[in-house]
Design a protein around this motif. Structure first.
Motif, mmCIF file in Angstrom:
data_model
loop_
_atom_site.group_PDB
_atom_site.id
_atom_site.type_symbol
_atom_site.label_atom_id
_atom_site.label_comp_id
_atom_site.label_asym_id
_atom_site.label_seq_id
_atom_site.Cartn_x
_atom_site.Cartn_y
_atom_site.Cartn_z
ATOM 1 N N THR A 1 -10.011 22.154 13.354
ATOM 2 C CA THR A 1 -9.371 21.105 12.553
ATOM 3 C C THR A 1 -9.777 21.225 11.095
ATOM 4 N N LEU A 2 -8.786 21.415 10.228
ATOM 5 C CA LEU A 2 -9.024 21.490 8.792
ATOM 6 C C LEU A 2 -8.896 20.089 8.204
ATOM 7 N N VAL A 3 -9.960 19.614 7.567
ATOM 8 C CA VAL A 3 -9.942 18.293 6.932
ATOM 9 C C VAL A 3 -9.765 18.478 5.432
ATOM 10 N N VAL A 4 -8.735 17.862 4.879
ATOM 11 C CA VAL A 4 -8.387 18.000 3.464
ATOM 12 C C VAL A 4 -8.739 16.697 2.760
ATOM 13 N N SER A 5 -9.582 16.763 1.722
ATOM 14 C CA SER A 5 -10.132 15.541 1.137
ATOM 15 C C SER A 5 -9.998 15.456 -0.371
ATOM 16 N N SER A 6 -9.092 16.220 -0.979
ATOM 17 C CA SER A 6 -8.888 16.105 -2.424
ATOM 18 C C SER A 6 -7.415 16.293 -2.755
ATOM 19 N N ALA A 7 -7.013 15.700 -3.878
ATOM 20 C CA ALA A 7 -5.624 15.817 -4.319
ATOM 21 C C ALA A 7 -5.262 17.268 -4.616
ATOM 22 N N GLU B 1 -2.091 -0.923 -6.038
ATOM 23 C CA GLU B 1 -3.550 -0.934 -5.953
ATOM 24 C C GLU B 1 -4.013 -1.219 -4.524
ATOM 25 N N THR B 2 -3.280 -2.073 -3.822
ATOM 26 C CA THR B 2 -3.612 -2.338 -2.415
ATOM 27 C C THR B 2 -3.432 -1.080 -1.584
ATOM 28 N N LEU B 3 -2.324 -0.372 -1.785
ATOM 29 C CA LEU B 3 -2.083 0.868 -1.046
ATOM 30 C C LEU B 3 -3.100 1.944 -1.396
ATOM 31 N N ARG B 4 -3.588 1.921 -2.645
ATOM 32 C CA ARG B 4 -4.602 2.900 -3.041
ATOM 33 C C ARG B 4 -5.912 2.657 -2.299
ATOM 34 N N LEU B 5 -6.355 1.406 -2.273
ATOM 35 C CA LEU B 5 -7.627 1.084 -1.633
ATOM 36 C C LEU B 5 -7.526 1.013 -0.115
ATOM 37 N N HIS B 6 -6.354 0.637 0.386
ATOM 38 C CA HIS B 6 -6.196 0.412 1.827
ATOM 39 C C HIS B 6 -4.930 1.090 2.352
ATOM 40 N N PHE C 1 -9.808 10.868 -10.714
ATOM 41 C CA PHE C 1 -8.509 10.295 -11.064
ATOM 42 C C PHE C 1 -8.589 8.803 -11.363
ATOM 43 N N TRP C 2 -9.565 8.119 -10.775
ATOM 44 C CA TRP C 2 -9.577 6.662 -10.837
ATOM 45 C C TRP C 2 -10.889 6.158 -11.436
ATOM 46 N N GLU C 3 -10.800 5.416 -12.504
ATOM 47 C CA GLU C 3 -11.977 4.783 -13.089
ATOM 48 C C GLU C 3 -12.413 3.616 -12.207
ATOM 49 N N ARG D 1 -4.747 -1.014 -13.679
ATOM 50 C CA ARG D 1 -4.752 0.432 -13.877
ATOM 51 C C ARG D 1 -3.339 1.022 -13.731
ATOM 52 N N PHE D 2 -2.444 0.300 -13.069
ATOM 53 C CA PHE D 2 -1.084 0.813 -12.866
ATOM 54 C C PHE D 2 -0.083 0.288 -13.889
ATOM 55 N N LEU D 3 -0.493 -0.646 -14.731
ATOM 56 C CA LEU D 3 0.420 -1.152 -15.753
ATOM 57 C C LEU D 3 0.676 -0.060 -16.791
ATOM 58 N N GLY D 4 1.925 0.307 -16.960
ATOM 59 C CA GLY D 4 2.278 1.388 -17.881
ATOM 60 C C GLY D 4 2.038 2.775 -17.327
ATOM 61 N N SER D 5 1.604 2.873 -16.067
ATOM 62 C CA SER D 5 1.335 4.171 -15.447
ATOM 63 C C SER D 5 2.572 4.690 -14.723
ATOM 64 N N THR D 6 2.750 5.995 -14.741
ATOM 65 C CA THR D 6 3.876 6.616 -14.021
ATOM 66 C C THR D 6 3.482 7.050 -12.607
ATOM 67 N N VAL D 7 2.217 6.873 -12.243
ATOM 68 C CA VAL D 7 1.761 7.266 -10.907
ATOM 69 C C VAL D 7 2.405 6.367 -9.859
ATOM 70 N N ASP D 8 2.992 6.985 -8.844
ATOM 71 C CA ASP D 8 3.680 6.226 -7.797
ATOM 72 C C ASP D 8 3.222 6.723 -6.431
ATOM 73 N N PHE D 9 3.693 6.050 -5.379
ATOM 74 C CA PHE D 9 3.239 6.363 -4.021
ATOM 75 C C PHE D 9 4.320 7.079 -3.194
ATOM 76 N N LYS D 10 5.282 7.700 -3.851
ATOM 77 C CA LYS D 10 6.398 8.313 -3.129
ATOM 78 C C LYS D 10 6.161 9.779 -2.793
ATOM 79 N N GLY D 11 4.945 10.276 -3.033
ATOM 80 C CA GLY D 11 4.609 11.631 -2.628
ATOM 81 C C GLY D 11 4.636 12.655 -3.732
#
Length: 507
Positions: free
Chosen positions: A78-84, A365-370, A411-413, A422-432
């Protein structure tokens, strides 16, 4: 003397079994440059290191052994991948090689031998089922057509909370009920009796919990009998049989009752829209589609819609309200935005949400943490491949651990802090497209129901903070709220979320 011989025989047998296991392990792990690995136990490999909360245990191991780490889970490499960066390297360069699913006893038992979209092997059948989901069931047009359903069910939720005051509100139960009612109407065209719904929800809870189990037979096939002894196999049979009976009943109702065909709901333009079952039956009858959708495939797809639609939305809302209750300033800021944008109205509707930037930031932010599934659904390599200089053998299971990726300080302060700003004005999204935020997966095997889940969650959260002020029971301090996670494929709160609502609109 006989006891001594028996003891020696047992010891010799144990040594022989260990040598056989060692030989097989070495024969399947003879790559020139495999990824780093923790020490392994005979037979079990690294299974004992997964712990009760695997995404946290794997994060700890990856901090020592690296972003690409090879574990031996029983007989499964099993390969575990843990970084972007590691995810990007796999998806951008080798996604086709890693688009398959490993064999799963539970998925086979519960989902008609993997005939659904989530667990189906990569190939023509999966492409056909995915196209049905994307084009027919979860397209932007169809999801928007469910707007009236979402708004009606959200209004009913607000009324129910209002009637319950001054009692403590079980928000966990409220979110599960709401999500299931929305999915039920979208999938079946109507809500069923309270007793039927209660039985269905108990069954669905068992279904989701089973998907998070680790059958011994998946990892050590010659020990599959343990799954019988511990009752897991019996649970799988029971849940699969009861679900099948319910789905058969629903299909028969749609086939033979004119009142359920094409009358599931009306779109926001007043047009009659078909529910999921109607659409699947239409696809089955349509000879121009180019492929057939049998009855088992329809039932497997419906189960996907229910499990994902209900569990993802309710889990997201549960964690969002938990974080807001722990961070009163963020809650107040969200309330100010929603109440400003919705001033004078009885409820917030989906049109109002479009310009609510802080609301969308809270969801992100909720999806990021949880992330609902911190260990994204496993993949499997179809052939030998080299990733970041490491040799990965064919049929290696691949686990992407979204939890440490989304808390990576690169990536995250202050990555462990709840900071929607942290997401106000950010282009980062959760669509992959941004590999540092992948709560719904990434690439071809990413979740096709993102819009369905987010549309419902935003509307519910906006109305909860619009209609009520919230605090913890007994005026408990925000920082005392227990955020312990449950174990399983999807990670909920261990304990139900309880809160006290004070009416704002009608005060």
């Amino acid at each position: 003397m006989s006891s001594f011989l028996l003891l020696n025989s047992f010891f010799l047998l144990a040594v022989i079994l260990y040598l056989i296991f060692l030989y097989k392990w070495l024969s399947t792990n003879n790559q020139k440059n495999p990824p780093p690995s923790p020490p392994k136990m005979p037979i079990l490999g690294n299974l004992h290191q997964l712990g009760k909360v695997p995404h946290r245990s794997l994060q700890s191991l990856s901090q020592k052994y690296g972003d690409l780490m090879l574990l031996q889970l029983g007989r499964k490499p099993t390969l575990v991948v843990s970084s972007a960066n590691a995810v990007e390297g796999i998806i951008k360069t080798h996604e086709l090689i890693f688009s398959n699913r490993p064999r799963s006893i539970i998925a086979s038992k519960l989902l008609y031998n993997g005939k659904d979209v989530v667990f189906a092997n990569y190939g023509e059948y999966w492409r056909q089922m995915k196209s049905i989901c994307v084009l027919q069931l979860l397209s932007t047009k169809r999801v928007r057509s469910f707007r009236a359903i979402r708004e009606e069910e959200t209004a009913l939720m607000v009324e129910k909370i209002m009637r319950s005051i001054p009692s403590v509100v079980n928000l966990t139960e409220t979110f599960v009920t709401l999500a299931s009612d929305v999915v039920c109407r979208a999938a079946f065209g109507r809500k069923y009796s309270r007793e039927w719904r209660g039985n269905f929800m108990v069954l669905l809870k068992q279904f989701v919990e089973l998907l998070g189990e680790f059958p011994v037979g998946d990892f050590v096939p010659w020990l599959h009998w343990i799954d019988k002894v511990n009752g897991l196999e019996g649970k799988m049979r029971k849940v699969a049989k009861e679900f099948d009976a319910i789905l058969e009943q629903i299909l028969e109702e749609h086939l033979h009752s004119p009142n359920t065909q094409g009358n599931g709901h009306k779109s926001d333009k007043g047009e009659k829209m078909k529910d999921f079952v109607d659409v699947l039956l239409d696809v089955q009858r349509d000879e121009t589609v180019g492929f057939s959708v049998d009855r088992e495939s329809m039932k497997a797809l419906i189960l996907d819609m229910f499990a994902a639609g209900t569990d993802t939305t309710s889990t997201l809302l549960e964690w969002a309200m938990s974080e807001l209750l722990r961070h009163p300033r963020a809650l107040k800021k969200l309330q100010e935005e929603v109440r400003r944008m919705t001033a004078g109205k009885a409820t917030a509707n989906e049109h109002d949400l479009e310009k609510m930037e802080y609301l969308k930031a809270v969801i992100k932010e909720t999806l990021r943490l949880h992330p609902p599934l911190p260990l994204l659904v496993s993949r499997e390599s179809i052939k030998d491949v080299k990733v970041s200089g490491c040799d990965i053998a064919a049929r290696t299971q691949v686990v992407i651990n979204a939890w440490p990726i989304q808390r990576d300080p690169f990536f995250w302060e202050e990555p462990n802090e709840f900071r929607p700003e942290r997401f106000l004005g950010s282009t980062v999204d959760f669509k992959g497209h941004n590999f540092q935020l992948i709560p719904f997966g990434v690439g071809r095997r990413g979740c096709p129901g993102i819009l369905f889940a987010i549309s419902g969650a935003e509307l519910v959260l906006a109305n909860l903070v619009y209609a009520f002020d919230w605090e913890l029971p007994d005026r408990a301090k925000a920082e005392t709220l227990d955020m312990t996670e449950s174990a399983g494929l999807s990670v909920h709160r261990r304990d139900p979320l309880l809160a006290v609502a004070t009416p704002y609109l009608f005060a």
